[in-house]
Each structure stands twice: as C-alpha cells, then as structure tokens.
Design a protein around this motif. Structure first.
Motif, PDB file in Angstrom:
ATOM      1  N   PRO A 116       0.825  -1.208   0.000  1.00 15.12           N
ATOM      2  CA  PRO A 116       0.000   0.000   0.000  1.00 15.12           C
ATOM      3  C   PRO A 116       0.864   1.265   0.000  1.00 15.12           C
ATOM      4  N   GLU A 117       0.487   2.223  -0.809  1.00 16.58           N
ATOM      5  CA  GLU A 117       1.267   3.459  -0.919  1.00 16.58           C
ATOM      6  C   GLU A 117       1.375   4.191   0.420  1.00 16.58           C
ATOM      7  N   ASP A 118       0.329   4.122   1.243  1.00 18.34           N
ATOM      8  CA  ASP A 118       0.362   4.841   2.516  1.00 18.34           C
ATOM      9  C   ASP A 118       1.337   4.224   3.524  1.00 18.34           C
ATOM     10  N   LYS A 119       1.970   3.114   3.184  1.00 23.50           N
ATOM     11  CA  LYS A 119       2.967   2.469   4.059  1.00 23.50           C
ATOM     12  C   LYS A 119       4.394   2.867   3.683  1.00 23.50           C
ATOM     13  N   LEU A 120       4.536   3.858   2.776  1.00 23.61           N
ATOM     14  CA  LEU A 120       5.857   4.226   2.258  1.00 23.61           C
ATOM     15  C   LEU A 120       6.454   5.491   2.866  1.00 23.61           C
ATOM     16  N   GLN A 121       5.854   6.092   3.842  1.00 26.45           N
ATOM     17  CA  GLN A 121       6.445   7.259   4.474  1.00 26.45           C
ATOM     18  C   GLN A 121       6.612   6.984   5.954  1.00 26.45           C
ATOM     19  N   VAL A 122       7.839   7.033   6.397  1.00 27.94           N
ATOM     20  CA  VAL A 122       8.183   6.758   7.789  1.00 27.94           C
ATOM     21  C   VAL A 122       9.099   7.878   8.260  1.00 27.94           C
ATOM     22  N   ILE A 181      16.533   3.634  -1.589  1.00 30.15           N
ATOM     23  CA  ILE A 181      16.255   3.297  -0.194  1.00 30.15           C
ATOM     24  C   ILE A 181      14.762   3.536   0.035  1.00 30.15           C
ATOM     25  N   VAL A 182      14.055   2.484   0.452  1.00 31.45           N
ATOM     26  CA  VAL A 182      12.598   2.554   0.586  1.00 31.45           C
ATOM     27  C   VAL A 182      12.170   2.303   2.033  1.00 31.45           C
ATOM     28  N   PRO A 183      11.671   3.355   2.717  1.00 29.09           N
ATOM     29  CA  PRO A 183      11.160   3.157   4.072  1.00 29.09           C
ATOM     30  C   PRO A 183       9.771   2.529   4.028  1.00 29.09           C
ATOM     31  N   LEU A 184       9.560   1.506   4.816  1.00 31.62           N
ATOM     32  CA  LEU A 184       8.248   0.863   4.898  1.00 31.62           C
ATOM     33  C   LEU A 184       7.769   0.874   6.342  1.00 31.62           C
ATOM     34  N   GLU A 185       6.520   1.196   6.526  1.00 34.76           N
ATOM     35  CA  GLU A 185       5.937   1.228   7.862  1.00 34.76           C
ATOM     36  C   GLU A 185       5.615  -0.184   8.322  1.00 34.76           C
ATOM     37  N   GLY A 186       6.340  -0.655   9.313  1.00 32.56           N
ATOM     38  CA  GLY A 186       6.081  -1.956   9.908  1.00 32.56           C
ATOM     39  C   GLY A 186       6.746  -3.117   9.201  1.00 32.56           C
ATOM     40  N   VAL A 187       7.240  -4.033  10.019  1.00 34.44           N
ATOM     41  CA  VAL A 187       7.896  -5.233   9.497  1.00 34.44           C
ATOM     42  C   VAL A 187       6.914  -6.068   8.687  1.00 34.44           C
ATOM     43  N   GLU A 188       5.626  -6.021   9.047  1.00 32.72           N
ATOM     44  CA  GLU A 188       4.617  -6.775   8.298  1.00 32.72           C
ATOM     45  C   GLU A 188       4.595  -6.324   6.837  1.00 32.72           C
TER      46      GLU A 188
END
Length: 141
Positions: free
Chosen positions: A40-46, A62-69
């Motif tokens: 999901p796109e909304d999981k790409l800003q941390v 370098i890609v930040p992802l919200e949550g290990v899941e």
C-alpha cells in the motif's frame, strides 16, 4: 572522480566497512514503488522519509516501509523495478522498516536487484551504507 577501495575493519567481533559519504539524489514516486513492491502506498512514508535514491560506492533506492509486516509482505515485480531503476538511475532497491527490540539492531531490511539477476539478497553492505548515510543526513541517527 577516482573511487577509493572499500576498507573493512574488524574489532571485538564487529566488522565495519567504510563507504564514501552518502550523496542524496532523487525522491522516487511513492505510487510507482508501491506498485513495484505490491505494498500500500500509505505504508511508504516513515519519519518523513520517502523512497530516495542514495549513492555511496553504488547507487541504490532506499525505501522506508511502515512496519515489518509491510516489509515481509512486499512482492517485487522484477520488470517494474528494472524500469524504475532505468528511469531514476539506481541499481538495487533496499527496503527497510525500523524495529524496536531492545537490541542494537535498528531496522529489518530486504534487498532486490533484478537488473543484475539478484531476486533477493539477505545481507548486502553495498546497500546498508546508503541507508545509514540517508538516516544520518536526515538526523535520524
């Protein structure tokens, strides 16, 4: 610019690899990389971080992802990643998620570089350097 060889040092069971200072290049469209990773796109800003092309010895996204899941569920599309690499001028894609486990480990990562035949590399120093360089430049580390 003449490139320097990578230097490695070992002290007290810790292996260190010196890389050139991180050079932050381009922000990559979150929608494009979300599609290429099937997340999901909304999981790409941390922590105000966005998918960013960073160069040390090599150039990686370098890609930040919200949550290990989210990190674990990503399924890279090789064709889309190759196209993005050509468009934005990077080699591999290094995805990460911050973790809090009371240890010295700050992130879990995954690396993809289909342009040179690497479906997934579980541990790559060439991408860890740009990640740490980006986090340092953004005052996160």
């Amino acid at each position: 610019m003449k490139e320097k060889p990578v230097s490695i040092s070992i002290s007290n069971d810790v292996i260190s690899m010196a890389q050139q200072p991180a050079n932050i290049k381009t922000i990559v469209s979150s929608s494009e990389i979300a599609e290429a990773l099937s997340v999901p796109e909304d999981k790409l800003q941390v922590k105000n971080l966005k998918p960013t092309v960073v160069k040390t010895e090599v150039v990686h996204l370098i890609v930040p992802l919200e949550g290990v899941e989210t990190l674990n569920m990503s399924k890279p599309d090789k064709v889309l990643l190759k196209n993005l690499a050509n468009t934005y001028g990077f080699q591999g894609v290094y995805c990460f998620s911050f973790i809090k486990n009371g240890m010295d480990i700050i992130a879990k990562t995954r690396f993809f570089n289909p342009g040179i035949g690497i479906d997934e590399d579980p541990a790559t120093g060439s991408a860890a350097g740009p990640l740490i360089g980006l986090l340092h430049k953004k005052d996160i580390l």
